[in-house]
Design a protein around this motif. Structure first.
Motif, mmCIF file in Angstrom:
data_model
loop_
_atom_site.group_PDB
_atom_site.id
_atom_site.type_symbol
_atom_site.label_atom_id
_atom_site.label_comp_id
_atom_site.label_asym_id
_atom_site.label_seq_id
_atom_site.Cartn_x
_atom_site.Cartn_y
_atom_site.Cartn_z
ATOM 1 N N GLY A 27 -3.636 1.049 -9.989
ATOM 2 C CA GLY A 27 -3.240 0.933 -8.596
ATOM 3 C C GLY A 27 -3.594 -0.415 -8.010
ATOM 4 O O GLY A 27 -2.794 -1.036 -7.302
ATOM 5 N N THR A 28 -4.801 -0.895 -8.295
ATOM 6 C CA THR A 28 -5.232 -2.203 -7.805
ATOM 7 C C THR A 28 -4.349 -3.316 -8.348
ATOM 8 O O THR A 28 -3.926 -4.218 -7.612
ATOM 9 C CB THR A 28 -6.696 -2.467 -8.215
ATOM 10 O OG1 THR A 28 -7.526 -1.449 -7.663
ATOM 11 C CG2 THR A 28 -7.157 -3.826 -7.709
ATOM 12 N N ASP A 87 0.837 -1.210 0.000
ATOM 13 C CA ASP A 87 0.000 0.000 0.000
ATOM 14 C C ASP A 87 0.867 1.254 0.000
ATOM 15 O O ASP A 87 0.613 2.210 -0.754
ATOM 16 C CB ASP A 87 -0.924 0.009 1.220
ATOM 17 C CG ASP A 87 -1.984 -1.080 1.158
ATOM 18 O OD1 ASP A 87 -2.195 -1.642 0.068
ATOM 19 O OD2 ASP A 87 -2.585 -1.377 2.208
ATOM 20 N N TRP A 88 1.878 1.257 0.873
ATOM 21 C CA TRP A 88 2.766 2.423 0.976
ATOM 22 C C TRP A 88 3.517 2.665 -0.327
ATOM 23 O O TRP A 88 3.613 3.796 -0.818
ATOM 24 C CB TRP A 88 3.754 2.194 2.120
ATOM 25 C CG TRP A 88 4.873 3.195 2.166
ATOM 26 C CD1 TRP A 88 4.818 4.477 2.628
ATOM 27 C CD2 TRP A 88 6.209 2.994 1.699
ATOM 28 N NE1 TRP A 88 6.045 5.096 2.490
ATOM 29 C CE2 TRP A 88 6.916 4.201 1.925
ATOM 30 C CE3 TRP A 88 6.885 1.903 1.144
ATOM 31 C CZ2 TRP A 88 8.265 4.340 1.593
ATOM 32 C CZ3 TRP A 88 8.215 2.044 0.810
ATOM 33 C CH2 TRP A 88 8.886 3.249 1.031
ATOM 34 N N VAL A 129 4.342 6.189 -2.339
ATOM 35 C CA VAL A 129 5.596 6.490 -3.041
ATOM 36 C C VAL A 129 5.334 6.828 -4.506
ATOM 37 O O VAL A 129 5.777 7.861 -5.014
ATOM 38 C CB VAL A 129 6.581 5.307 -2.929
ATOM 39 C CG1 VAL A 129 7.836 5.581 -3.756
ATOM 40 C CG2 VAL A 129 6.951 5.064 -1.465
ATOM 41 N N PHE A 130 4.594 5.953 -5.196
ATOM 42 C CA PHE A 130 4.314 6.180 -6.619
ATOM 43 C C PHE A 130 3.057 7.019 -6.843
ATOM 44 O O PHE A 130 2.763 7.407 -7.977
ATOM 45 C CB PHE A 130 4.186 4.842 -7.351
ATOM 46 C CG PHE A 130 5.476 4.095 -7.466
ATOM 47 C CD1 PHE A 130 6.444 4.486 -8.374
ATOM 48 C CD2 PHE A 130 5.731 2.995 -6.657
ATOM 49 C CE1 PHE A 130 7.642 3.803 -8.493
ATOM 50 C CE2 PHE A 130 6.924 2.300 -6.761
ATOM 51 C CZ PHE A 130 7.888 2.710 -7.677
ATOM 52 N N GLU A 131 2.310 7.262 -5.756
ATOM 53 C CA GLU A 131 1.124 8.119 -5.796
ATOM 54 C C GLU A 131 0.110 7.686 -6.853
ATOM 55 O O GLU A 131 -0.436 8.501 -7.601
ATOM 56 C CB GLU A 131 1.532 9.585 -6.019
ATOM 57 C CG GLU A 131 2.411 10.138 -4.901
ATOM 58 C CD GLU A 131 2.747 11.610 -5.107
ATOM 59 O OE1 GLU A 131 2.574 12.099 -6.240
ATOM 60 O OE2 GLU A 131 3.194 12.259 -4.137
ATOM 61 N N ILE A 132 -0.115 6.387 -6.930
ATOM 62 C CA ILE A 132 -1.135 5.836 -7.813
ATOM 63 C C ILE A 132 -2.382 5.569 -6.971
ATOM 64 O O ILE A 132 -2.302 4.907 -5.929
ATOM 65 C CB ILE A 132 -0.654 4.534 -8.486
ATOM 66 C CG1 ILE A 132 0.615 4.808 -9.294
ATOM 67 C CG2 ILE A 132 -1.740 3.949 -9.391
ATOM 68 C CD1 ILE A 132 1.241 3.563 -9.881
#
Length: 324
Positions: free
Chosen positions: A26-27, A10-11, A16-19
Motif C-alpha cells: 500500500g505504501t 489515498d482514495w 478502491v483497491f482496498e490495500i
C-alpha cells in the motif's frame, strides 16, 4: 499544493483497491500513484513555461551575459541560488535543465542549477529550522549552494556539450532551423499552439523514464526497512559516510520528504553529517533522476555528473561530522 492529489492517491489505493495503508504494498503503490501524476503535471507545466520563456525572453543576451569573463564564476553561484529557491525535486528539475540547454545557457551553469535545485528548497529549510536549529540549517543551505556552484564550475571545464544525447541535439538543431524562418512578431495566441506541442513532445519523450524511475523509488520507499539504515550507519566509522551515500542512491524523495527521516536517523544515533549526506544523495543522486537524465545525457556524461556530485557529497559529509 498537491494535497488534493494525495487524497486521490489515498482514495484509489486504500479505498478502491482496498490495500491497507499500513502494508508495504500500500505504501509503495500510494507513493507511485501520487508521484507519477504529480511529476507528469509538473513536467508539462515547467516545460510549457520554459517554452514561453524561450519564445519571448532575450535568451541570446542572457547567454552573452553569462559568458562574460568579468563575472568571475558568479554565473554558477547565481544559477545555484536560483536552483535553491525553486521548489523542484530532482526529476522535475530536468525539464528546466532541458530549457536551459535549449536556450543556449552554458552547460556548466545549467549543471549548477541541476545540482542545487533538489538539494535545497524553502520547505526543507523551514523544516530544518524547526528540527535542528539555525546553525545546522545554515550549514545545510550554504553547503547545498556551494555544491552546485563548485560542481557546475568543475563540470564546465570538461567540454561536455558533445556528450548530450542525440535527442537533445535534435531538439537544438530543430530550434535553430525554426529560428531561421521565424516571424519577427507574433502574438501569444499565435505562438500558443506551437509552445503547447513542443511541451507535449518533450513530456512524451521522457514519460517512460519517469514511470520507470518512480516505480523503482516507490519499491525502495515501501520495502526497505528503516532499521536497515540505523543498523549500518550509526557507528560513526569513517566508512559510514560513503556507505550512506551509496545506500541512498536507490531511494527517491524530495528534500522536504526526507527531512523527517533524517530526524529519526539522528535520534537513533546516526551522526548528523552522515544523515545529511544520506539526504543529499537521496534527493540529488537518485536512480529515478538517472533514468530521466538518460534521455538527455549520454552514459559517459551521466557517469561524470554523478561521479563529481557523489564525491562532493561524501566530502561534505565528512566536514559536517567534524564541525557539527
Amino acid at each position: 499544493m498537491f494535497d488534493w492529489l494525495q487524497h486521490i492517491a489515498d482514495w484509489l489505493i486504500y479505498s478502491v483497491f482496498e490495500i491497507g495503508a499500513d502494508t508495504q504494498l500500500g505504501t509503495a503503490l500510494n507513493f507511485f500513484v501520487y508521484d507519477t501524476i504529480k511529476i507528469l503535471i509538473l513536467l508539462f507545466f515547467i516545460v510549457f513555461l520554459m517554452g514561453i520563456v524561450n519564445a519571448y525572453f532575450p535568451i541570446e543576451k542572457l547567454k552573452n551575459y553569462l559568458n562574460k569573463k568579468k563575472l568571475y564564476g558568479l554565473e554558477y553561484f547565481f544559477s545555484s541560488v536560483f536552483g535553491a529557491i525553486t521548489p523542484f525535486c530532482s526529476c522535475s528539475s530536468v525539464p528546466l535543465f532541458i530549457g536551459f540547454v535549449q536556450g543556449g545557457i552554458p552547460l556548466g551553469v545549467t549543471f549548477s542549477f541541476l545540482i542545487t535545485s533538489p538539494l535545497v528548497n524553502e520547505v526543507a529549510v523551514a523544516m530544518f529550522l524547526g528540527m535542528f536549529g539555525v546553525k545546522v540549517t545554515l550549514i545545510y543551505a550554504v553547503s547545498g549552494i556551494l555544491l552546485g556552484t563548485l560542481g557546475g564550475w568543475l563540470l564546465s571545464k570538461f567540454n561536455l556539450e558533445p556528450l548530450l544525447s542525440d535527442w537533445v541535439k535534435e531538439i537544438l538543431e530543430n530550434k535553430m532551423q525554426q529560428a531561421e524562418y521565424k516571424e519577427e512578431k507574433r502574438t501569444f495566441k499565435q505562438r500558443l499552439p506551437e509552445i503547447t506541442r513542443g511541451a507535449w513532445d518533450i513530456v512524451k519523450g521522457v514519460i517512460i523514464y519517469v514511470i520507470i524511475g518512480i516505480a523503482i523509488g516507490a519499491t525502495m520507499h515501501g520495502y526497505v526497512p528503516e532499521n536497515f539504515f540505523n543498523q549500518y550507519l550509526g557507528g560513526g566509522e569513517w566508512w559510514t559516510v560513503p556507505l550512506a551515500v551509496i545506500v541512498a542512491v536507490p531511494m527517491y524523495a524530495n528534500a522536504a520528504g526526507i527531512v523527517p527521516v533524517i530526524q529519526v536517523f539522528v535520534a537513533k544515533g546516526v551522526p548528523l553529517g552522515t544523515a545529511i549526506a544520506f539526504m543529499m544523495a537521496t534527493v540529488g543522486l537518485s536512480i529515478p533522476e538517472a533514468t530521466l537524465l538518460k534521455k538527455v545525457m549520454s552514459l559517459k556524461l551521466m557517469a561524470i555528473f554523478f561521479g563529481i556530485v557523489t564525491l562532493a557529497i561524501i566530502i561534505s559529509g565528512f566536514i559536517f561530522n567534524l564541525i557539527l
